[in-house]
Design a protein around this motif. Structure first.
Motif, PDB file in Angstrom:
ATOM      1  N   ASN A  52      36.410   3.915 -34.454  1.00 54.31           N
ATOM      2  CA  ASN A  52      35.950   5.152 -33.843  1.00 54.31           C
ATOM      3  C   ASN A  52      36.995   6.250 -33.761  1.00 54.31           C
ATOM      4  OD1 ASN A  52      33.333   4.065 -33.201  1.00 54.31           O
ATOM      5  ND2 ASN A  52      34.348   2.852 -31.613  1.00 54.31           N
TER       6      ASN A  52
ATOM      7  N   LYS B 278      27.063   9.848 -34.001  1.00 59.10           N
ATOM      8  CA  LYS B 278      27.243  10.438 -32.677  1.00 59.10           C
ATOM      9  C   LYS B 278      26.963  11.938 -32.723  1.00 59.10           C
ATOM     10  CE  LYS B 278      30.692  11.040 -28.997  1.00 59.10           C
ATOM     11  NZ  LYS B 278      32.098  10.781 -28.587  1.00 59.10           N
TER      12      LYS B 278
ATOM     13  N   THR C  18      23.223  12.806 -32.856  1.00 60.25           N
ATOM     14  CA  THR C  18      22.474  12.694 -31.600  1.00 60.25           C
ATOM     15  C   THR C  18      22.679  13.903 -30.688  1.00 60.25           C
ATOM     16  OG1 THR C  18      24.267  11.498 -30.459  1.00 60.25           O
ATOM     17  CG2 THR C  18      22.655  10.174 -31.663  1.00 60.25           C
TER      18      THR C  18
END
Length: 415
Positions: A73, A209, A212
């Motif tokens: 990440n 991410k 969204t």
């Protein structure tokens, strides 16, 4: 408020009003990238190269990730996702004799502090160990000393393996990588940590991410200038002035009370949404010239204001950065308000139309699964354009160029 400030505010309000009136800068109202850049952006690398992946022991990659999944990440994760992409890519060959390029999957940034920051100190030994392994077990490294090999090195200063520029310069690029092609996020002209022939890529930003957090495309851009991040790094630069070469500190000192500037160290949960409501997004250097803000700005259609002298930007032959961004010299930061308010509205709107081009956004992302034209494919395009290899790639029998004992003594210790 002085006359100059009042005029700047009036100009900014006019820009915001104009941008609101044409807020529907969507796929139906985009502008194709003209000339060679547009052609390069839409290139298809399939059928133009074959890549052989060395099968390394898992201690060089998968075990590191299993030990610390946070590596997936952070902004250096391109090295992991490039490996995953190539494993199932149609450009992969299992026959090294027909390979154009050789890839060594080493996760050199997957050694994190408790706070999630990569520690570069073991990276040179890890990379050196992997090269020794492939040089011992396969014949392909030795015939070219890596000139037909590529490595993904997404550290702050690439294969110099340090996050502070002064120390990175002192180290230089790992000597064993001097002939290889480096695929790296770091790019700065005339810098010892960027060698000729490197492919500069965007840092990793999580596509799912960001997806969204998309808001309606017709949302007005009511913020003139936006930035969230550090202005000072007191932990690593207690005296100030060294971090970001003072550019971020200058942004804060000059514009912290300016109504045109929405800037703060706070990182709100609406960060991505706020970028989509902004006309300009500041992308200043930090410890290195680059940051994920470049990716975020392009994806969210916010005009990137690039404050990093001599930066080499990702896929510069495919993405027309001069057309979509604004470049401000570090010494000109105190004039940032007048620079941005003086940009004609029609120029701003054209930049927004170009940024709305889906192919521009796709080129900056490492999606899973991969998509045509994404950053994976742009990397392959860069490798394909280097083919065929020149006569200087392969060495004569007995010829040696690299010095295996060069470099800091600590790098020579076993990993």
């Amino acid at each position: 408020m002085g006359k100059g400030s009042a005029r700047a505010l009036a100009l900014a309000l006019a820009v915001l009003l104009a941008c609101s009136d044409v807020a529907v800068v969507t796929a139906q109202d985009t502008e194709r990238i003209e000339g060679s850049a547009g052609d390069v952006l839409e290139d298809n690398p399939v059928g133009r190269l074959k890549v052989y992946i060395y099968d390394l022991p898992s201690k060089y990659n998968k075990k590191l990730l299993k030990k610390d999944p946070r590596c997936l990440n952070h902004m250096f994760a391109a090295e992991i996702f490039m490996h995953r992409f190539l494993l199932s890519s149609v450009v992969r060959t299992f026959n090294p004799e027909e390979a154009d390029w050789f890839y060594t999957p080493v996760y050199t940034t997957c050694d994190l502090t408790p706070s999630g920051l990569p520690l570069p100190f073991k990276s040179p030994r890890m990379m050196r160990s992997a090269i020794q392994l492939i040089a011992t077990n396969w014949p392909y490294w030795n015939r070219s000393e890596g000139a037909d090999h590529f490595f993904v090195t997404p550290h702050d200063f690439g294969a110099c393996f340090h996050y502070q520029e002064e120390k990175a310069i002192g180290r230089g690029i790992l000597p064993l990588l001097q002939r290889a092609t480096l695929v790296q996020t770091f790019g700065q002209k005339n810098h010892v940590c960027l060698k000729d022939g490197s492919i500069t890529i965007p840092p990793f930003a999580p596509p799912q991410k960001m997806q969204t957090h998309l808001i309606p495309a017709d949302t007005p851009r009511s913020i003139f200038v936006y930035f969230r991040g550090l202005f000072y790094d007191t932990g690593n630069d207690p005296e100030g002035g060294y971090y970001a070469r003072g550019a971020r500190a200058s942004v804060w000192e000059n514009f912290k009370n300016n109504p045109l500037f929405d800037i703060s160290t706070d990182h709100p949960p609406t960060y991505y949404e706020d970028m989509q409501r902004s006309v300009f997004c500041l992308c200043p250097l930090g410890w290195a010239p680059w940051s994920p803000r470049l990716v975020e700005a392009v994806v969210f259609g916010c005009i990137p204001v690039i404050i990093a002298d001599d930066i080499v930007l990702p896929f510069a032959d495919a993405i027309p950065w001069e057309d979509i961004g604004v470049f401000v010299a570090e010494e000109d930061v105190p004039r940032l308000d007048s620079i941005l308010t003086s940009i004609p509205t029609d120029v701003i709107l054209r930049k927004q139309r170009l940024l709305a081009n889906p192919s521009m956004k796709q080129a900056m992302l490492f999606p899973q699964p991969a998509q045509p034209g994404d950053a994976f494919h742009q990397i392959l395009n860069g490798l394909a354009r280097k083919l065929p290899h020149g006569d200087n790639v392969f060495l004569k029998p007995g010829e040696r160029i690299l010095n295996w004992t060069a470099g800091p003594p600590g790098d020579l210790k076993p990993w």
